[in-house]
Design an enzyme around this catalytic site. Structure first.
Site, PDB file in Angstrom:
ATOM      1  CG  ASP A   1     -11.888   3.221   5.235  1.00 33.86           C
ATOM      2  OD1 ASP A   1     -11.308   4.039   6.056  1.00 33.86           O
ATOM      3  OD2 ASP A   1     -11.620   3.057   4.179  1.00 33.86           O
TER       4      ASP A   1
ATOM      5  NE  ARG B   1      -9.827  10.571   7.104  1.00 34.97           N
ATOM      6  CZ  ARG B   1      -8.922   9.751   6.661  1.00 34.97           C
ATOM      7  NH1 ARG B   1      -9.253   8.636   6.205  1.00 34.97           N
ATOM      8  NH2 ARG B   1      -7.635  10.258   6.446  1.00 34.97           N
TER       9      ARG B   1
ATOM     10  CG  HIS C   1      -1.907   1.275   1.444  1.00 36.29           C
ATOM     11  ND1 HIS C   1      -2.895   1.456   0.361  1.00 36.29           N
ATOM     12  CD2 HIS C   1      -1.457   2.558   1.896  1.00 36.29           C
ATOM     13  CE1 HIS C   1      -3.357   2.648   0.721  1.00 36.29           C
ATOM     14  NE2 HIS C   1      -2.687   3.316   1.752  1.00 36.29           N
TER      15      HIS C   1
ATOM     16  CB  SER D   1      -8.469   5.133   6.445  1.00 33.85           C
ATOM     17  OG  SER D   1      -8.923   4.977   5.017  1.00 33.85           O
TER      18      SER D   1
ATOM     19  CE  LYS E   1      -9.059   1.372   2.024  1.00 31.68           C
ATOM     20  NZ  LYS E   1      -9.082   2.852   2.912  1.00 31.68           N
TER      21      LYS E   1
END
Length: 424
Positions: free
Chosen positions: A161, A168, A83, A183, A187
């Site tokens: 989320d 947000r 990520h 967040s 995931k």
């Protein structure tokens, strides 16, 4: 639990929440008992007052438990994912997932779409004719079995989320370390990978600008992953400058194909290989050099298989904006720094990004960077080419780009692409 007003008041006044309070707050939000405006108020209070480590863990779990969690252990092979916290020109997921899959590690990669100045992996892939990121669990499982990789939208993973992220964005509470960490990790923990490597960006084009903030975010996410039994580590990488020479959607797909073909910009190749080595190591696979796999064409074959399995057709030409403008060098000399944020905002102005959640993007909008920092430049030579389908956007895009580059007599300082490695 306390009602939503009390929870908002407590955080506004700097008090910590009990884990059960956060879990029930998120559950009641998902059931419709707590409205968006109260969650927005809580988000602002959390943004200003912060969340401690226990609250961040509790929020991550609450988001994680709002949906299903995948498990691929029955497929009999190790799995890993990566990520990125978001950058400009960061197309690394496109060559990385098939590369790691070709090395024998499954890659179930849940990805997102861009918003603001940073691009989204799914927007880039959807520039390929027919490509879809909306996959069922059975489709993902079959693809992992047959190809070794799938890149897909979160779907029903951590749905809380998804709702909170949209709030947000429109309430200016995006740049919060604990909210980012919870967040991302909700995931990534839901997708079921055995190992996770985090590319935590540092610099002008990143969400968190300072190395200290990025380092704290990386450590927080590594701790969250490790605590949930996922082998997790992070690289801190430079995002003062754009990554590669192409920023947008289709133009980044084209650059990714160059990398998979054995070429591409040196920095994209360097980061792709560094992250691949980390993913293989975290998944417990050794004795394989991903540089060899990149060079022998196996990774390109896997990418083509992945695109085809998800409906894409690489025989169709990638879209390019119908209109272009070129920024040329006002004098000869050496290219100075290129500001990642300036380029990212210019690309957003051209239409490659969104101003509202769910908005459409132009797949053909983008910028090609012809001269990188430290390279010689001749007067009148092209430095940037801008593409869009809506030429009225050029003025705003060029205004964003102005001041984000220079031509001088001396090269800028050389900075390392990979700043540090964090394992705990």
């Amino acid at each position: 639990m306390a009602d939503a007003r009390e929870l908002i008041r407590d955080k506004r006044d700097g008090h910590a929440h009990a884990p059960a309070e956060l879990e029930q707050f998120i559950a009641r939000y998902m059931s419709g008992d707590v409205p968006d405006y109260q969650v927005s108020a809580w988000l602002m209070a959390a943004f200003l007052r912060g969340l401690d480590a226990d609250e961040t863990r509790a929020l991550t779990l609450a988001l994680l438990h709002s949906g299903r969690r995948f498990d691929w252990s029955d497929l009999g092979r190790p799995s890993a994912d990566k990520h990125s916290t978001g950058g400009v020109g960061d197309k690394v997921s496109l060559p990385l997932a098939p590369l790691v899959a070709a090395c024998g590690v499954m890659v179930p990669m849940v990805s997102g779409r861009g918003l603001g100045h940073t691009g989204g992996t799914l927007d880039k892939l959807e520039a390929i004719a027919g490509f879809t990121a909306e996959l069922s669990k059975d489709q993902i499982r079959q693809q992992l079995r047959d190809i070794g990789a799938a890149i897909f939208a979160a779907g029903d993973l951590a749905p809380a989320d998804r709702k909170i992220y949209a709030l947000r964005d429109v309430t200016a509470t995006t740049e919060s370390l604990p909210l980012i960490a919870s967040s991302v990790m909700s995931k990534k923990l839901a997708e079921g990978a055995d190992a996770l490597v985090l590319d935590t960006k540092v610099g002008r084009g990143a969400f968190l600008k300072t190395e200290a903030e990025s380092r704290e975010l990386a450590r927080t996410m590594v701790e969250l992953g490790t605590a949930h039994g996922v082998a997790t580590r992070a690289l801190l990488t430079d995002m003062d400058r754009p990554l590669g020479r192409a920023v947008g959607n289709a133009v980044e797909v084209a650059e990714s194909l160059d990398v998979l073909a054995g070429g591409g910009p040196d920095d994209v190749v360097e980061l792709t290989l560094a992250l691949a080595r980390e993913m293989l190591d975290a998944a417990g696979v050794d004795g394989i050099d991903p540089a060899d796999t990149l060079a022998d064409g196996t990774a390109m074959d896997r990418f083509r298989d992945l695109v085809s399995a998800q409906g894409g057709d690489l025989s169709q030409p990638l879209p390019i904006g119908a209109h272009s403008e070129t920024v040329t060098a006002p004098r000869g000399g050496v290219m100075g720094d290129v500001d990642a944020m300036a380029v990212g905002l210019a690309v957003w102005r051209l239409g490659a990004g969104r101003s509202t959640p769910g908005g459409r993007v132009q797949f053909g909008a983008g910028v090609r960077i012809h001269r990188g920092p430290g390279e010689p430049v001749a007067a009148g030579e092209p430095l940037f080419t801008l593409y869009t389908d809506t030429p009225e956007r050029f003025g705003g895009a060029i205004a964003e780009l102005d001041g984000g580059w220079s031509v001088g007599d001396h090269p800028p300082p050389v900075r390392p692409l990979i700043i540090d490695r964090i394992t705990s």
